[in-house]
Motif scaffolding. Sequence first.
Motif, PDB file in Angstrom:
ATOM      1  N   ARG A   1      57.727 -24.118 -24.658  1.00 23.91           N
ATOM      2  CA  ARG A   1      58.436 -24.516 -25.885  1.00 23.91           C
ATOM      3  C   ARG A   1      57.660 -24.046 -27.119  1.00 23.91           C
ATOM      4  O   ARG A   1      56.474 -24.359 -27.283  1.00 23.91           O
ATOM      5  N   ASN A   2      58.338 -23.314 -28.002  1.00 29.59           N
ATOM      6  CA  ASN A   2      57.722 -22.791 -29.216  1.00 29.59           C
ATOM      7  C   ASN A   2      58.241 -23.505 -30.459  1.00 29.59           C
ATOM      8  O   ASN A   2      59.439 -23.760 -30.586  1.00 29.59           O
ATOM      9  N   GLN A   3      57.352 -23.825 -31.364  1.00 27.81           N
ATOM     10  CA  GLN A   3      57.679 -24.357 -32.682  1.00 27.81           C
ATOM     11  C   GLN A   3      56.652 -23.833 -33.688  1.00 27.81           C
ATOM     12  O   GLN A   3      55.479 -23.650 -33.337  1.00 27.81           O
TER      13      GLN A   3
ATOM     14  N   LEU B   1      53.917 -25.116 -28.112  1.00 25.78           N
ATOM     15  CA  LEU B   1      53.450 -26.472 -28.404  1.00 25.78           C
ATOM     16  C   LEU B   1      52.053 -26.715 -27.852  1.00 25.78           C
ATOM     17  O   LEU B   1      51.301 -27.542 -28.377  1.00 25.78           O
TER      18      LEU B   1
END
Length: 440
Positions: free
Chosen positions: A313-315, A320
Amino acid sequence: MTVLSSLRQDEVDENARSSYFNSPALDVSVAFPQATPVSQFPPCASDYYQFDDLLTSEEWAIRMKVRECMEKDIAPIMTKYWEKAEFPFHVVPKFAALHIAGGTIKGYGCPGHSITASAIAVAEVARVDASCCTFFSVHSCLAMLTIALCGSEAQKQKYLPSMAQLNTVGCWALTEPDYGSDASSLRTTATKVEGGWILEGQKRWIGNSTFADVLIIFARNTTKNQINGYIVKKKAPGLTATKIENKIGLRIVQNGDIILKKVFVPDEDRLTGVNSFQDTNKVLAVSRIMVAWQPIGMSMGVYDMCHRYLKERNQFGAPLAAFQLNQQKLVQMLGNVQAMTLVGWRLCKLYDKGNMTHGQASLAKAWISSKARETLSLGRELLGGNGVLADFLVAKAFCDLEPIYTYEGTYDINTLVTGREITGIASFKSAFSAQQKSRL
């Protein structure tokens, strides 16, 4: 336009809206392509201190056999069945093929594993699904173990081989609507009659009870005022078992309310080795080892899921897993799993030596389930919004842990069992109860 035609037009409009808004949900892999759902279970990443090195070759082989089955056969379907609160009966033969039912019981078609091997098997089932683990534990670690420890030779020969193959499924009925923690005060009665016993009473929260072939029922002997045990058949006249609805946890487990109205049990099905609550406690002491390993397995699975999720998951332009707060929480979870595993492992070794006490088993169950609560809460935080979706395991495990935190002795009761052992003072009866008794 007439009123009738106007109503019909409203119905057409409503049907159109219903068709539009009630389209099937997107598959989670399409709706959220940035992370892999639990139907494809993540590889194990939680053995940071290499506990596998402590296992014998047999124990390691059992771990891998159970892990493969759970990841391949259970992980793809468990979310659907959990949501529907239904049990996947078609996977029972898969469990039977593992040949782990009966655990440490020797002979009678049972595997005769070490206590560590049985605990590892329990953890591997719970790592993927706690409900399936509870189904298995009730059948194997309670029903089968009671017959093995407290049954006659004839009863062992009659029931255990079929139960080891899961051709016969068992449940274990101690808890009642009025007596949970205070189980020794149960009110279900057994009255001696010619050729057997008549059981009257009610049980609650009994796992597997709605479909079990044999039910281990505990009742108070009306003549001797002792707690006895009985093997009751599924279709015994006067026996009813109905499913408890609206649970928020262990939804796949079919917990039931049992009502016994003049249920006749022949003498041959009275468990001759159960003559007091202490005899029941012999089973619970061993079972609590297994219940302690359930939260270990659940914490392993949640850690594995979070470990993969944070890297996928990328943010803010980065995974993350690259953020300090997330790493800190992930490491805290990992540390908990190592500590929980060590306590569980040591408990098994104490049992092997014949040195395990009731207090040690109770402390392990209480402390491990408490640390698992912390671990799963951290996992819930790490997954953000997806932490409330069963598709990503953590929400389901978070809910499933709550009944495990409570059953086979609540956290508080188990701490008091240990407290009694280390102080020599029992604190179960309240001051209010003692005052009332002094007035009688």
